[in-house]
Enzyme design. Structure first.
Site, PDB file in Angstrom:
ATOM      1  CB  CYS A  50      -1.083   0.088   1.337  1.00 58.01           C
ATOM      2  SG  CYS A  50      -2.237   1.272   1.409  1.00 58.01           S
ATOM      3  CB  CYS A  56      -2.147   4.616   6.717  1.00 68.07           C
ATOM      4  SG  CYS A  56      -3.948   4.076   7.106  1.00 68.07           S
ATOM      5  CB  CYS A  59      -1.107  -1.426   8.040  1.00 69.06           C
ATOM      6  SG  CYS A  59      -2.355  -2.064   7.173  1.00 69.06           S
ATOM      7  CB  CYS A 134      -7.584   0.416   1.988  1.00 66.52           C
ATOM      8  SG  CYS A 134      -7.547  -0.243   3.551  1.00 66.52           S
ATOM      9  CD  GLN A 237     -14.571 -11.830  17.102  1.00 67.31           C
ATOM     10  OE1 GLN A 237     -13.566 -11.328  16.650  1.00 67.31           O
ATOM     11  NE2 GLN A 237     -15.117 -12.090  18.383  1.00 67.31           N
ATOM     12  CG  PHE A 264     -18.277 -10.504  28.544  1.00 65.53           C
ATOM     13  CD1 PHE A 264     -18.270  -9.425  29.156  1.00 65.53           C
ATOM     14  CD2 PHE A 264     -17.560 -11.602  29.434  1.00 65.53           C
ATOM     15  CE1 PHE A 264     -17.798  -9.047  30.401  1.00 65.53           C
ATOM     16  CE2 PHE A 264     -17.104 -11.205  30.688  1.00 65.53           C
ATOM     17  CZ  PHE A 264     -17.508  -9.946  31.252  1.00 65.53           C
ATOM     18  CD  GLU A 282     -23.204  -8.137  25.472  1.00 70.85           C
ATOM     19  OE1 GLU A 282     -23.137  -6.951  25.437  1.00 70.85           O
ATOM     20  OE2 GLU A 282     -22.702  -9.128  25.316  1.00 70.85           O
ATOM     21  CG  ASP A 328     -15.300 -12.916  22.803  1.00 74.14           C
ATOM     22  OD1 ASP A 328     -14.247 -12.396  23.028  1.00 74.14           O
ATOM     23  OD2 ASP A 328     -15.751 -12.923  21.795  1.00 74.14           O
ATOM     24  CB  CYS A 354      -9.754  -8.482  21.347  1.00 72.34           C
ATOM     25  SG  CYS A 354     -10.441  -7.550  22.584  1.00 72.34           S
TER      26      CYS A 354
END
Length: 396
Positions: A50, A56, A59, A134, A237, A264, A282, A328, A354
């Site tokens: 890219c 940017c 990334c 992108c 996701q 969650f 949740e 999660d 994450c």
């Protein structure tokens, strides 16, 4: 520096590191830092695809090949475990999502002279990189960048707009926050933008919450084999590919567990994929209601519960009836809920995260209660990013 040094690994923020601890931007493992400070490319140095790379903030790692990228994701996850003196019995192969697979993204827009800049922000800055290409976004999402420029170009004065793009079953869901859709002309322009670009939904937030102004049919996202209503701003996701890898791990590790608690749970990403009765907990009301409605409509063994697990975690006696727990949580982790799981009689826990740092602290809590880290699978869902994810199995 008077001698040459090799780059031995990539640091958490993407810099290459030498044996002496020197951080070198845009260096890959196997590169050599010469005495004059220049970098001689090694076998794992790649040409960034890219034109915006290096500026940017979307990334950080386009300069490394897939071997080095997979090693980075694996090492981030493994270092987190070892920081809490944990070693997985099995370390699974790292999963990398392919280029142009991101199905949700947050872009920013503002006037730049006589035109509109729209894209991701520069690293460590509020300046916007005006995207000409992108390599992470799904083509359906990137195709909206130019039409959005034209739509937003009609605004006057100083303004700043945030754009949320999500690929749903019916097409692209576009949410715009800060757009001054006032008057007939602005309203007609927004509706024409939605119709001309085949949007599945357009929502506008002028400071009072997202309001759908275009939605030809109710928007859904299929989780497992179940279409679930997609509320504006609901969590999904980042890639369908990454979701499939995480779901496959959960299905494998919870096979035979009956019943399962999904904590969650969100819209039901895991709940609708498991082959067992599931109680899905949740806090976000819209997501909870969407999960409950989908379960009822499909007559599925998923029981949805509206509960804030940060303020009111499931207690050990509530957990004791479950054969397995799927966890999660958001990036902050699940400290209080992990502590209650540790006190319970639950035998099997699948923890998807994450954030390896918060996961490691919760993992330590489980390990101190007699759980062993049976397997750990690194997932690079945010390709070329320093953001990594994981799936893990704890067995008592």
């Amino acid at each position: 520096m008077s001698v040459s040094e090799p780059i031995v690994r990539i640091a958490a923020k993407g810099d290459g590191i030498t044996p002496s601890g020197r951080h070198v931007p845009l260096a890959a493992p196997g590169d050599v830092v010469l005495p004059d400070g220049s970098v001689e490319a090694g076998p794992h140095h790649a040409t960034p695809p890219c034109r915006h790379f290096g500026k940017c903030g979307g990334c950080q790692l386009q300069h490394v090949d897939d071997v080095a990228l997979a090693s980075f994701v694996r090492d981030r996850v493994l270092y987190a475990a070892r920081s809490q003196e944990l070693e997985p019995e099995i370390l699974g192969e790292t999963h990398l999502s392919p280029p142009r697979s991101r199905r949700r993204a947050s872009l920013h827009a503002q006037p730049l002279g006589a035109k509109v800049a729209i894209g991701f922000r520069e690293a460590g800055s509020h300046r916007i990189v005006d995207l000409a290409e992108c390599h992470v976004l799904r083509p359906e999402l990137f195709a909206l960048v130019a039409p959005l420029r034209r739509l937003l170009g009609h605004q006057r004065g100083r303004w700043s707009v945030d754009v949320e793009l999500t690929l749903a079953d019916q097409g692209v869901d576009c949410g715009i926050r800060g757009f001054a859709m006032e008057g007939l002309e602005a309203t007609e322009a927004a509706l024409a933008f939605a119709q001309d670009n085949g949007l599945a939904r357009l929502t506008i937030d002028m400071g009072y919450g997202a309001q759908a102004v275009w939605e030809p049919q109710p928007l859904t996202v299929t989780l497992g084999r179940t279409p679930v209503a997609l509320p504006p701003g609901a969590f999904l996701q980042a890639t369908a590919d990454g979701e499939a890898a995480l779901v496959a791990a959960a299905r494998e590790w919870l096979a035979g567990a009956d019943p399962v608690a999904d904590l969650f749970a969100g819209l039901g990403t895991f709940a609708f994929a498991l082959d067992a009765p599931v109680s899905a907990f949740e806090a976000a009301r819209d997501a909870h209601l969407a999960c409950r409605a989908a379960a009822a409509r499909g007559k599925l063994p998923v029981e949805a519960h509206h509960r804030d697990l940060f303020r009111n975690p499931l207690q050990s006696n509530e957990l004791d009836r479950f054969a397995g727990v799927l966890l999660d949580p958001p990036r902050a982790g699940a400290r209080e809920q992990a502590a209650r799981i540790a006190e319970s009689a639950v035998e099997r826990v699948v923890y998807v995260s994450c954030n390896p740092a918060s996961w490691a602290k919760d993992a330590r809590t489980l390990a101190d209660a007699g759980f062993r880290l049976a397997e750990l699978r690194p997932v690079g869902q945010f390709r070329w990013s320093t953001h990594v994810e994981l799936a893990s199995l704890f067995v008592r």
